[in-house]
Scaffold this active site. Structure first.
Site, short mmCIF file in Angstrom:
data_model
loop_
_atom_site.label_atom_id
_atom_site.label_comp_id
_atom_site.label_asym_id
_atom_site.label_seq_id
_atom_site.Cartn_x
_atom_site.Cartn_y
_atom_site.Cartn_z
N ALA A 51 -1.78 14.47 -4.64
CA ALA A 51 -1.51 15.62 -5.69
C ALA A 51 -1.16 16.72 -5.17
O ALA A 51 -0.36 17.43 -5.76
CB ALA A 51 -2.85 15.33 -6.69
N ASP A 54 2.33 16.85 -3.50
CA ASP A 54 3.33 16.78 -4.56
C ASP A 54 3.40 18.13 -5.09
O ASP A 54 4.35 18.79 -5.46
CB ASP A 54 2.88 15.83 -5.50
CG ASP A 54 3.18 14.26 -4.96
OD1 ASP A 54 3.99 14.20 -4.09
OD2 ASP A 54 2.70 13.21 -5.70
N LYS A 131 5.23 0.68 -6.46
CA LYS A 131 5.45 1.48 -5.53
C LYS A 131 4.27 1.11 -4.28
O LYS A 131 3.36 1.66 -4.95
CB LYS A 131 5.58 2.74 -5.90
CG LYS A 131 5.84 3.72 -4.62
CD LYS A 131 6.52 5.04 -5.29
CE LYS A 131 6.91 6.16 -4.35
NZ LYS A 131 6.01 6.26 -3.07
N LYS A 328 5.53 8.49 -10.14
CA LYS A 328 4.47 8.52 -9.44
C LYS A 328 3.20 8.43 -10.35
O LYS A 328 3.33 9.27 -11.43
CB LYS A 328 4.26 9.87 -8.71
CG LYS A 328 5.36 9.97 -7.47
CD LYS A 328 4.82 9.23 -6.26
CE LYS A 328 3.76 9.94 -5.60
NZ LYS A 328 4.04 10.54 -4.28
N CYS A 422 -39.79 7.25 1.95
CA CYS A 422 -39.26 6.98 0.80
C CYS A 422 -39.51 7.86 -0.31
O CYS A 422 -40.54 8.47 -0.75
CB CYS A 422 -39.81 5.59 0.26
SG CYS A 422 -39.26 5.21 -1.48
N CYS A 425 -41.83 6.48 -3.29
CA CYS A 425 -43.24 6.06 -3.38
C CYS A 425 -43.91 6.79 -2.20
O CYS A 425 -45.22 6.52 -2.03
CB CYS A 425 -43.35 4.57 -3.30
SG CYS A 425 -43.01 3.84 -1.89
S1 IVH Z 1 12.92 1.34 -2.67
C1 IVH Z 1 16.39 3.96 -0.41
N1 IVH Z 1 10.94 0.08 -3.50
O1 IVH Z 1 8.62 4.64 -1.28
C2 IVH Z 1 14.79 3.64 -0.51
N2 IVH Z 1 10.38 1.78 -1.89
O2 IVH Z 1 8.84 7.50 -1.95
C3 IVH Z 1 14.65 2.62 -1.22
N3 IVH Z 1 8.09 2.21 -1.57
O3 IVH Z 1 10.77 5.27 1.26
C4 IVH Z 1 13.24 2.45 -1.52
N4 IVH Z 1 7.25 0.84 -2.37
O4 IVH Z 1 8.47 3.73 1.80
C5 IVH Z 1 11.27 1.09 -2.75
N5 IVH Z 1 9.01 -1.10 -4.24
C6 IVH Z 1 9.53 -0.19 -3.38
C7 IVH Z 1 8.45 0.75 -2.78
C8 IVH Z 1 9.09 1.72 -2.07
C9 IVH Z 1 7.03 1.67 -1.79
C10 IVH Z 1 8.13 3.44 -0.58
C11 IVH Z 1 9.10 3.49 0.57
C12 IVH Z 1 10.06 4.71 0.33
C13 IVH Z 1 9.17 5.36 -0.52
C14 IVH Z 1 9.84 6.87 -1.27
#
Ligand code: IVH
Length: 717
Positions: A51, A54, A131, A328, A422, A425
């Protein structure tokens, strides 16, 4: 609801981020991001939680938009891997790009509108997949054989990690067909493998991994390690297919799966197809709702245009494709201050260090305490009161402190001194195992748990006061509540020079308690995070102990007032108490809640499900419970019975009056609460009327119930 217009406290949308005022602050932030990215892609520790990372990226992007002349070369906002510097020397056949991020439905809608504009028509449809929180790799197959695996690196070239990656489950050494292609996806560690990896690692005297992602990163790049932690793989893209086949994304992933490769689409999270963005939003909500039970880290959803034509026409920027977007989720690891370390002694005498934290929101839940596992672990993790610590909440597990930010440690901090005896006790501690125990075991906490079980508000066993409990425990006759039912007159008599009569009475009142309702048994067991009121709610909802024991963490959350943290604790407590529960049941203790005669039976016997006034007078027309405060005495009822009655009538009892209170029952001796109700204009019911209502409800006299309610409550608008 989470997505629509929700403001996520853990992530910052660049559109709303504050630009830095000075160039120096901007470049310092860039350096911080680069350092964190280096750790992210290579290290075994987390330099910064997601967080914060980002948020910093968002501020850097906002600064670059406001003052483009400050923009550094290879800014982390433009480069894949945020300029982390872990590059490697194996060039990729086609660049490994990243994805742009959005954080809410608004961002998603903007992305879709932009895609439609580029295409000059609406996109044909979208896929939604998890993701995966791991590391991107590209796996090269020649004639069906796995020949090389490369990390993403800077997107143009990566490191060769073939040796370790060949161990990843889901990435076969040989495909089902002798094809030549490149499969891209994520190497990660499941929650279970993460626990195993840390066992292995700490067993070799090394500090534990802070997070499954860093564990996967560390393992993937490990050379000559004496132990091998398990890795997993899910594919999300493939290169090298016949372009004239114009396979959709779903079609391509289906083909990859048919070759024997694990895919995000084939994972427990699946990959639903959506025709519209509102369907996409619903699919993301559903993924978010279930993600903590998947057993692997999912830090968002990836939405992709499905049709080959849409993807070809949309193309990519130097950093990310335009046909896909990452949504995200709030991070599962956050930083906060460790206020102090407390030592808890469990029912079986296990002694555990627990972190008391400055409250922190982690994926929608406020976390105030977290486990530190055991004293060895605490020393290894090098955590002290006052430290800024990483706290992780994942799956159905109790939040844990995974490490401290050593560079932010206050000068005055002192290492934690583990207990020498402890804390409950004063007995000796057995330190021969990782989990320290009080040498008195169950007997250490016996007095406390027996006193709670026998109390008037629990099983109400008359004649079993503190003194007798003490004698019983000291004599070794009783270590848990179930042992009470084995006592007989002959055993009791010599104890306190009791006479036949009083020993007989005590045995009778112990045996008599077997008929108490299930809610009281539950109260008496004293599950952490449940009191009398919650025990009653649980008993009424599940009606039997068997049903409660069979409930999943999700089932538990359907009970009003049970959120994720409480549900996990209740489930863990039930597992721990199972032996005592079985012992109680074997001795004939009632494990069922009587069904209220006034309540129409439902499938679960739960009156909470009924909305009619005759069935649950304190239930609102929308099905929610009225909040009712009982103050002063109600004729014929103790204070606790008054609260019990509120719940029997379908209401929620509360101890304080506020604007949200629906009704205050006022009896003799009522004080400030009655006055406050009047001030706030909250409806009031005299205690006698409340007693009448209860009697009418029990007798099933619906007309009387309705008239008493009408008298007390304002007519619905
Ligand atoms: S598609 C052209 N699908 O997230 C890039 N990426 O923040 C296409 N990632 O670099 C990526 N799960 O390492 C895709 N289901 C998913 C993913 C995924 C994790 C990662 C990946 C990517 C990063 C981007």
């Amino acid at each position: 609801m989470l997505l629509m217009g929700a403001k996520m406290s853990t992530t910052v949308d660049p559109a709303h981020a504050a630009a830095f005022d000075s160039r120096a602050d901007y470049t310092a932030a860039v350096e911080q991001i680069r350092a964190a990215a280096r750790d992210y892609y290579s290290g075994s520790t987390l330099a910064m939680d997601d967080a914060t990372y980002d948020a910093l990226i968002a501020r850097v992007a906002a600064t670059e938009a406001a003052s483009p002349e400050w923009t550094v070369a290879e800014s982390p906002t433009e480069t894949v891997g945020a300029g982390g510097g872990v590059v490697g020397d194996v060039p990729h056949t086609t660049p490994m790009l990243s994805l742009d991020n959005v954080f809410d439905a608004e961002g998603l809608t903007k992305w879709a509108a932009r895609l439609d504009r580029i295409l000059g028509r609406p996109a044909a449809g979208y896929t939604v997949e998890p993701k995966i929180d791991g590391l991107a790799i590209s796996a090269r197959y020649a004639d069906g054989e796995l020949t090389q695996v490369i990390t993403r690196g800077d997107g143009r070239a990566g490191e060769d990690v073939t040796g370790q990656a060949r161990r990843a489950v889901g990435l076969p050494h040989r495909l089902a067909e002798p094809v030549t292609l490149e499969i891209r996806g994520e190497v990660f560690m499941t929650e279970a493998d993460f626990a195993l990896a840390n066992e292995l690692r700490t067993g070799h005297g090394e500090p534990p991994f802070a997070h499954p992602r860093s564990a996967a990163a560390g393992t993937l790049r490990a050379v000559d390690r004496a132990y091998s932690a398990p890795l997993s793989f899910f594919a999300y893209a493939v290169h090298g297919l016949d372009p004239t086949a114009h396979l959709s994304h779903a079609g391509a992933m289906g083909y990859v799966a048919s070759l024997g490769v694990a895919t995000t689409a084939g994972s427990a999270a699946g990959m639903p197809m959506c025709a519209t963005i509102s369907e996409v939003v619903a699919a993301i909500e559903s993924l978010d709702a279930g993600r903590l039970t998947l057993g692997f880290g999912v830090d968002g959803a990836v939405v992709k245009a499905d049709a080959a034509l849409d993807r070809d026409e949309a193309g990519s920027s130097s950093r990310a494709p335009r046909w896909g977007i990452a949504y995200k989720f709030p991070a599962d690891t956050r930083t906060t201050t460790l206020l102090r370390i407390e030592v808890q002694v469990g029912r079986t005498g296990v002694i555990t260090p627990v972190a008391v934290l400055e409250p922190v929101q982690i994926s929608g839940v406020t976390v105030t305490s977290a486990t530190l596992h055991n004293f060895d672990d605490l020393t290894r993790r090098n955590v002290r009161a006052g430290d800024t610590v990483f706290v992780r909440r994942a799956g159905d597990v109790i939040p844990e402190v995974t490490g401290a930010k050593l560079d932010e440690r206050p000068d005055s901090s002192e290492p934690f001194a583990p207990p020498v005896e402890c804390p409950r006790c004063g007995g000796e501690i057995n330190r021969t195992q990782k989990r320290w125990r009080c040498t008195r075991g169950r007997a250490c906490g016996a007095h406390e748990s027996l006193a709670y079980y026998t109390a008037r508000t629990s099983m109400d066993i008359e004649g079993l006061g503190d003194k007798i409990i003490d004698l019983l425990v000291r004599a070794g006759l009783v270590t848990d509540p179930a042992d009470l039912y084995d006592l007989d007159v002959a055993t009791l008599k010599p104890l306190d020079r009791m006479g036949d009569v009083s020993a007989g009475k005590l045995v009778a009142s112990i045996q008599g308690s077997k008929a108490q309702p299930f809610s009281r048994v539950l109260t008496g067991l004293g599950l952490r995070m449940t009191g009398r009121s919650m025990s009653r709610r649980l008993a009424r909802h599940f009606t039997t102990m068997d049903a409660l024991l069979a409930a999943t963490v999700e089932d538990l959350q359907t009970v009003e007032g049970v959120g994720p943290e409480r549900a996990v604790t209740i489930a863990a407590e039930l597992v721990e108490l199972r032996p005592v529960i079985d012992k109680l049941a074997a001795r004939g203790v009632n494990m069922a809640e009587p069904v209220d005669p006034g309540a129409a039976p439902t499938a679960t016997g739960d009156i909470d499900g009924d909305a009619g006034a005759a069935v649950a007078p304190f239930r609102k027309p929308d099905g929610t419970s009225m909040t009712v405060v009982v103050t002063g005495s109600v004729p014929g009822l103790t204070r606790d019975e008054g609260n019990e009655a509120v719940e029997r009538l379908g209401g929620k009892s509360s101890g304080s009056v506020s604007k949200r209170t629906d009704l205050v029952v006022v009896g003799d001796g009522a004080g400030s609460k009655a006055a406050k109700a009047e001030d706030l204009g909250v409806p009031v019911m005299p205690a006698e009327r409340f007693a009448d209502l209860l009697a009418a409800h029990t007798a099933g006299d619906t007309a009387r119930v309705a008239s008493l309610l009408e008298e007390a409550l304002p007519a619905p608008a």
